[in-house]
Design a protein around this motif. Structure first.
Motif, PDB file in Angstrom:
ATOM      1  N   GLY A 226       0.839  -1.189   0.000  1.00 43.92           N
ATOM      2  CA  GLY A 226       0.000   0.000   0.000  1.00 43.92           C
ATOM      3  C   GLY A 226       0.873   1.236   0.000  1.00 43.92           C
ATOM      4  O   GLY A 226       1.836   1.319   0.769  1.00 43.92           O
ATOM      5  N   VAL A 227       0.556   2.214  -0.861  1.00 41.75           N
ATOM      6  CA  VAL A 227       1.348   3.447  -0.921  1.00 41.75           C
ATOM      7  C   VAL A 227       0.463   4.644  -0.640  1.00 41.75           C
ATOM      8  O   VAL A 227      -0.694   4.707  -1.057  1.00 41.75           O
ATOM      9  CB  VAL A 227       2.055   3.617  -2.283  1.00 41.75           C
ATOM     10  N   THR A 228       1.024   5.585   0.115  1.00 40.60           N
ATOM     11  CA  THR A 228       0.359   6.840   0.438  1.00 40.60           C
ATOM     12  C   THR A 228       1.418   7.931   0.548  1.00 40.60           C
ATOM     13  O   THR A 228       2.595   7.632   0.797  1.00 40.60           O
ATOM     14  CB  THR A 228      -0.435   6.745   1.750  1.00 40.60           C
ATOM     15  N   LEU A 229       1.004   9.175   0.382  1.00 37.04           N
ATOM     16  CA  LEU A 229       1.909  10.303   0.577  1.00 37.04           C
ATOM     17  C   LEU A 229       1.759  10.907   1.971  1.00 37.04           C
ATOM     18  O   LEU A 229       2.457  11.864   2.309  1.00 37.04           O
ATOM     19  CB  LEU A 229       1.643  11.385  -0.478  1.00 37.04           C
ATOM     20  N   SER A 230       0.848  10.381   2.764  1.00 37.97           N
ATOM     21  CA  SER A 230       0.568  10.920   4.091  1.00 37.97           C
ATOM     22  C   SER A 230       1.341  10.146   5.160  1.00 37.97           C
ATOM     23  O   SER A 230       1.144   8.940   5.331  1.00 37.97           O
ATOM     24  CB  SER A 230      -0.930  10.852   4.390  1.00 37.97           C
ATOM     25  N   GLN A 231       2.200  10.854   5.882  1.00 36.97           N
ATOM     26  CA  GLN A 231       2.946  10.219   6.964  1.00 36.97           C
ATOM     27  C   GLN A 231       2.005   9.711   8.056  1.00 36.97           C
ATOM     28  O   GLN A 231       2.212   8.628   8.614  1.00 36.97           O
ATOM     29  CB  GLN A 231       3.941  11.223   7.562  1.00 36.97           C
TER      30      GLN A 231
END
Length: 431
Positions: A226-231
């Motif tokens: 899973g990839v996200t830009l939100s830390q």
């Protein structure tokens, strides 16, 4: 001012050229307008200054977020009544300048300026994103936009979304069902459309708080990236994965989808992420996902879409949404989305509209926010809570009135042999 509400009502109706369908309650306690209708509460003159300085939706939004403007009565009814006069008129500075050619309109504006008091208006609320110069949808600007929207605080999202922590349209079997069941059913629908099997690899683009990745790994035995830009999302998702005992099958990364290089994957899910991509980058988005799939692999793209316009060059992003909710977000008609996926090489096999389902979902989110209102304000700010309440209620009406929709597009990287791997009657989805 002894009767600010009557003066304000008269001037606004003169400016709009139509009667106000709601009451006005002004800062001096006066009221005017149709009896029994919801009241637009103008708490101070700052609200007028904001709306005169930025005519149209942005000025209204600033007044609402700052608390200068409110609604007494049912929020949905008030928004529905005002939509035709304000949000659907497309009022902005240019149209106001054109309208000033009318002497009556000029007189109304002068009256509002006098009533509003000294200019300039207060500064924009701190919840409004500060723009930086440069091209849209670069890795840097996308990360900034995603952070503005999603790094509000996981505790806040728990209030709004409930235990499922799924921030996209649920899939309802009945309007009386629970939000948690409807979100579980949506995740299962996605898995069945992708035909996930044990041992396969799934890429979840824009993985949010990990709900899709966890469901797919736990219920279907797949390995998930899973990839996200939100830390903040990533930290929350990793903890959930660990608590479920799935760290051997689920990896959560803070990573731009354009930087994923460890394909091929058997399937890709993109749920509520493509709205952030932007029109000029959409073909790139589709080509990147196509390249990451193995031949015969499937993509499930779950995306909000708008109605097409006669002149597509006239499309502009909603001012309130752009400034306070989804910076740089863009909506495209479903036909455009399908075309771009096909241009990237995909064979589109199924398109399913879930428009009514999103109206139901948003109303549940609004109810959750209202039930936890005090804590939501404490966790973020009163202005941020007002942003979300207005955004979700207005969006619910937009879906219900068919102004926008949401669609699941199932596409296949069909190999040269033409063997798509799709069943002859796909719509059962193995149920």
């Amino acid at each position: 001012m002894a009767d600010a509400a009557s003066r304000l009502k008269s001037l606004v109706e003169q400016l709009l050229g139509a009667p106000l369908p709601v009451r006005i309650r002004a800062w001096d306690g006066s009221e005017a307008g149709p009896p029994g209708a919801p009241a637009l509460v103008v708490r101070n003159r700052h609200a007028l200054r904001r709306m005169l300085w930025k005519p149209g939706e942005l000025g209204l939004a600033r007044a609402w977020v700052a608390g200068d403007l409110g609604i007494d009565g049912d929020l949905y009814t008030a928004l529905d009544l005002m939509a035709g006069l304000i949000w659907e008129r497309g009022e902005d500075a240019r149209t106001l300048v054109q309208a000033l050619g009318d002497p009556e309109v000029r007189a109304a504006v002068r009256g509002l300026v006098k009533l509003a008091g000294p200019f300039p208006p207060p500064p924009p609320p701190r919840e409004e994103i500060r723009r930086v110069r440069g091209h849209l949808h670069t890795r840097r600007t996308d990360k900034r936009a995603i952070s503005h929207h999603y790094d509000v605080g996981n505790d806040f999202y728990e209030i709004v979304l409930g235990p499922s922590m799924v921030y996209s349209c649920a899939y309802w079997s009945s309007p009386d069902g629970t939000l948690e069941d409807a979100q579980r059913d949506k995740l299962e629908l996605v898995c069945r459309k992708l035909d996930l099997k044990p041992g396969q690899r799934l890429l979840d683009v824009g993985c949010g708080w990990g709900s899709m990745a966890i469901h797919a790994a736990r219920e279907h035995g797949v390995s998930v990236v899973g990839v996200t830009l939100s830390q903040e999302q990533a930290a929350y998702a990793r903890k959930r994965v660990a608590d479920e005992g799935l760290t051997d099958r689920v990896e959560i990364r803070v990573q731009d989808y354009r930087d994923v290089t460890d394909g091929p994957y058997d399937a890709i899910s993109s749920i509520g992420m493509a709205e952030h991509v932007g029109a000029e980058r959409y073909l790139e988005y589709a080509r990147v996902l196509y390249a990451l799939l193995k031949p015969g692999g499937r993509l499930l793209n779950h995306q909000i879409g708008r109605r097409p316009q006669q002149d597509e060059t006239a499309y502009s992003v909603d001012a309130f949404i752009d400034a306070y909710v989804f910076p740089d977000g863009e909506l495209a008609p479903i036909g455009t989305t399908v075309t771009q996926l096909e241009r990237a090489g995909f064979e589109v096999r199924d398109v399913e509209s879930l428009r009514e389902h999103y109206g139901l979902t948003l109303r549940r989110w609004v109810a959750n926010l209202e039930a936890g209102w005090t804590r939501a304000q404490d966790l973020t700010s009163p202005g941020r809570a007002r942003v979300w309440r207005l955004y979700m209620a207005a969006s619910a009406l937009a879906f219900e009135r068919n102004r926008i929709g949401v669609n699941q597009v199932l596409a296949v990287r069909t190999p040269d042999s033409g063997a798509s791997g799709m069943p002859l009657r796909a719509r059962t989805w193995g149920a």
